[in-house]
Scaffold this motif. Structure first.
Motif, short mmCIF file in Angstrom:
data_model
loop_
_atom_site.label_atom_id
_atom_site.label_comp_id
_atom_site.label_asym_id
_atom_site.label_seq_id
_atom_site.Cartn_x
_atom_site.Cartn_y
_atom_site.Cartn_z
N ASP A 89 0.84 -1.20 0.00
CA ASP A 89 0.00 0.00 0.00
C ASP A 89 0.87 1.25 0.00
O ASP A 89 2.02 1.23 0.45
CB ASP A 89 -0.91 0.01 1.23
N ASP A 90 0.30 2.35 -0.45
CA ASP A 90 1.06 3.61 -0.50
C ASP A 90 1.24 4.23 0.88
O ASP A 90 2.00 5.18 1.04
CB ASP A 90 0.39 4.61 -1.45
N ASP A 91 0.58 3.68 1.91
CA ASP A 91 0.76 4.18 3.27
C ASP A 91 1.37 3.10 4.16
O ASP A 91 1.04 3.01 5.36
CB ASP A 91 -0.55 4.69 3.86
N ALA A 92 2.25 2.28 3.58
CA ALA A 92 2.89 1.21 4.33
C ALA A 92 4.41 1.32 4.21
O ALA A 92 4.93 1.62 3.13
CB ALA A 92 2.42 -0.15 3.83
N ILE A 93 5.10 1.08 5.30
CA ILE A 93 6.56 1.13 5.34
C ILE A 93 7.09 -0.30 5.37
O ILE A 93 6.73 -1.08 6.26
CB ILE A 93 7.07 1.89 6.57
N ALA A 94 7.93 -0.64 4.40
CA ALA A 94 8.46 -2.01 4.31
C ALA A 94 9.65 -2.20 5.25
O ALA A 94 10.52 -1.34 5.35
CB ALA A 94 8.88 -2.30 2.88
N SER A 95 9.69 -3.35 5.93
CA SER A 95 10.88 -3.72 6.70
C SER A 95 12.00 -4.06 5.72
O SER A 95 11.76 -4.35 4.55
CB SER A 95 10.58 -4.91 7.60
N LYS A 96 13.24 -4.03 6.21
CA LYS A 96 14.39 -4.22 5.32
C LYS A 96 14.43 -5.59 4.67
O LYS A 96 14.99 -5.74 3.57
CB LYS A 96 15.69 -3.98 6.10
N VAL A 163 -4.74 -12.70 4.58
CA VAL A 163 -4.08 -11.93 3.51
C VAL A 163 -4.64 -10.52 3.54
O VAL A 163 -5.82 -10.31 3.29
CB VAL A 163 -4.32 -12.57 2.13
N PHE A 164 -3.80 -9.54 3.85
CA PHE A 164 -4.19 -8.13 3.83
C PHE A 164 -3.61 -7.47 2.58
O PHE A 164 -2.46 -7.72 2.21
CB PHE A 164 -3.65 -7.41 5.08
N GLY A 165 -4.40 -6.61 1.96
CA GLY A 165 -3.97 -5.96 0.73
C GLY A 165 -2.75 -5.09 0.86
O GLY A 165 -2.06 -4.82 -0.13
N CYS A 166 -2.45 -4.64 2.08
CA CYS A 166 -1.30 -3.75 2.26
C CYS A 166 0.02 -4.48 2.14
O CYS A 166 1.08 -3.86 2.03
CB CYS A 166 -1.37 -3.03 3.59
N ASN A 167 0.00 -5.85 2.14
CA ASN A 167 1.26 -6.59 2.14
C ASN A 167 1.04 -8.05 1.75
O ASN A 167 0.75 -8.89 2.60
CB ASN A 167 1.90 -6.51 3.53
N PHE A 168 1.15 -8.35 0.47
CA PHE A 168 1.10 -9.74 0.04
C PHE A 168 1.76 -9.87 -1.33
O PHE A 168 2.03 -8.86 -2.00
CB PHE A 168 -0.33 -10.29 0.01
N ALA A 169 2.04 -11.09 -1.73
CA ALA A 169 2.74 -11.33 -3.00
C ALA A 169 2.12 -12.53 -3.70
O ALA A 169 1.61 -13.46 -3.06
CB ALA A 169 4.23 -11.58 -2.74
N PHE A 220 4.78 -1.90 8.10
CA PHE A 220 4.16 -1.08 9.14
C PHE A 220 3.16 -0.14 8.47
O PHE A 220 3.54 0.69 7.65
CB PHE A 220 5.22 -0.30 9.91
N HIS A 221 1.90 -0.32 8.83
CA HIS A 221 0.81 0.46 8.23
C HIS A 221 0.71 1.80 8.94
O HIS A 221 0.55 1.84 10.16
CB HIS A 221 -0.49 -0.32 8.36
N LEU A 222 0.83 2.90 8.21
CA LEU A 222 0.76 4.23 8.80
C LEU A 222 -0.69 4.59 9.07
O LEU A 222 -1.49 4.76 8.15
CB LEU A 222 1.41 5.26 7.86
N ILE A 223 -1.03 4.73 10.35
CA ILE A 223 -2.42 4.95 10.75
C ILE A 223 -2.54 6.26 11.53
O ILE A 223 -2.09 6.34 12.68
CB ILE A 223 -2.94 3.80 11.65
N PRO A 224 -3.10 7.32 10.94
CA PRO A 224 -3.35 8.53 11.72
C PRO A 224 -4.27 8.20 12.90
O PRO A 224 -5.23 7.45 12.75
CB PRO A 224 -4.04 9.46 10.72
N TYR A 225 -3.98 8.76 14.07
CA TYR A 225 -4.76 8.42 15.26
C TYR A 225 -6.24 8.77 15.08
O TYR A 225 -7.11 8.17 15.72
CB TYR A 225 -4.19 9.11 16.51
N THR A 226 -6.52 9.73 14.19
CA THR A 226 -7.92 10.12 13.96
C THR A 226 -8.73 9.00 13.31
O THR A 226 -9.97 9.03 13.36
CB THR A 226 -7.96 11.37 13.05
N LYS A 227 -8.06 8.02 12.71
CA LYS A 227 -8.78 6.90 12.11
C LYS A 227 -9.25 5.89 13.15
O LYS A 227 -10.08 5.04 12.87
CB LYS A 227 -7.90 6.20 11.06
N ILE A 228 -8.67 5.96 14.34
CA ILE A 228 -9.09 5.05 15.41
C ILE A 228 -10.29 5.69 16.10
O ILE A 228 -10.17 6.36 17.13
CB ILE A 228 -7.94 4.79 16.40
#
Length: 316
Positions: A89-96, A163-169, A220-228
């Motif tokens: 996803d465009d709001d996800a940070i990939a681990s190394k 399987v979440f769309g933010c991270n699969f192959a 790591f999915h970037l989640i603004p606290y306002t979404k919670i």
């Protein structure tokens, strides 16, 4: 590597930066700019130059009108050159180790689809805090915050559930046989329809393909606290309810729409019993989960009931 983006160039830059730090660099990165207000190419021109200096091909395809997540993912996957395609996803940070872990899992497990863990990274908490009722273990799967709980607990009815769309192959061969993602599933024009990855994986499983979980392929999915928020959960519940009705209409959930309505009514009855119990026990996370399920099942039931009478109302 395929990324779909829409009006989130700031997050996209962070996602692309994380891919530069991989222990194994991607062969290519395909960005589908789904009609963002400002073309993505303008915002990441410096990053694109850096990738070219590293020998990584970066391609950007911009749609003239918003086509939605499912359709955009299919386009990106079709034009990808590699044998395996990683979706981020465009709001996800990939681990190394993301790409390296996927390659190792595909080679060692002989799987056709591999899912990786998604963990939250909450944004904007310097002067705020998460609500007291929030529990990512109980509620994280509802709003795509965390997906490893279902896998580790063994509660998944199907491998498609973790399987979440933010991270699969996937393997390119699977894409060809399953014929891509359904274009009417996935986020589009502000709607919270989802499940495009679940539907894709379910169709793949029905054709005999295998699904695995790579524990080290973390994002790591970037989640603004306002979404919670309760409002966000309510909207996600409505979106999921509509999604399930659309899937039931195509007999993806049950053998008939009438049978699905009966099962949905049973689930509603169960929700109404469990909600007051968790309320009396002051178990707020589980009460919120019950509320979410109630919204999902009631939305899906009412929508499918109308469709059963008049199928022309399906996409209204």
């Amino acid at each position: 590597m395929v990324l779909v983006t829409h009006n989130r160039s700031r997050f996209l830059r962070l996602a692309l930066r994380s891919l530069m730090l991989q222990t194994v660099l991607p062969r290519e990165i395909i960005i589908i700019d789904d009609a963002s207000r400002t073309p993505v190419a303008r915002d990441i021109v410096d990053i694109a130059k850096e990738y070219r200096s590293l020998g990584v091909t970066i391609r950007i395809l911009r749609t003239k009108r918003e086509i939605g997540l499912g359709a955009a993912r299919s386009i990106g996957a079709r034009i990808a050159l590699g044998r395996y395609i990683v979706f981020l996803d465009d709001d996800a940070i990939a681990s190394k180790q993301l790409i390296e872990s996927y390659i190792e899992t595909f080679k060692s497990s002989r799987c056709d689809i591999v899912a990786g863990p998604c963990y939250p990274r909450y944004l904007g908490l310097s002067c705020q805090r998460l609500p007291l009722w929030w529990d990512e273990v109980v509620l994280g799967g509802l709003i795509a915050v965390r997906n490893d709980i279902v896998y580790l607990s063994g509660e998944a009815k199907s491998p498609a559930d973790y399987v979440f769309g933010c991270n699969f192959a996937i393997s390119k061969y699977v894409l060809k046989k399953v014929k891509g993602f359904k274009p009417w599933l996935g986020r589009i024009k502000g709607t919270l329809l989802s499940g495009e990855e679940w539907d894709f994986v379910t169709r793949a499983l029905n054709k005999g393909f295998r699904v695995c979980f790579a524990k080290k392929a973390i994002v790591f999915h970037l989640i603004p606290y306002t979404k919670i928020s309760i409002e966000r959960i309510r909207r996600m519940g409505i979106g999921m309810g509509k999604t399930r009705c659309l899937l039931a209409y195509e007999h993806c959930l049950d053998k008939s729409l009438s049978f699905y309505l009966l099962r949905c009514a049973t689930a509603l009855y169960k929700d109404l019993i469990e909600m007051p119990i968790h309320l009396l026990l002051n178990d707020r996370p589980k009460f919120i989960r019950d509320l979410y399920n109630l919204i999902v099942h009631s939305t899906s039931f009412l929508m499918c009931k109308r469709v059963l009478k008049d199928r022309a109302q399906l996409f209204q």
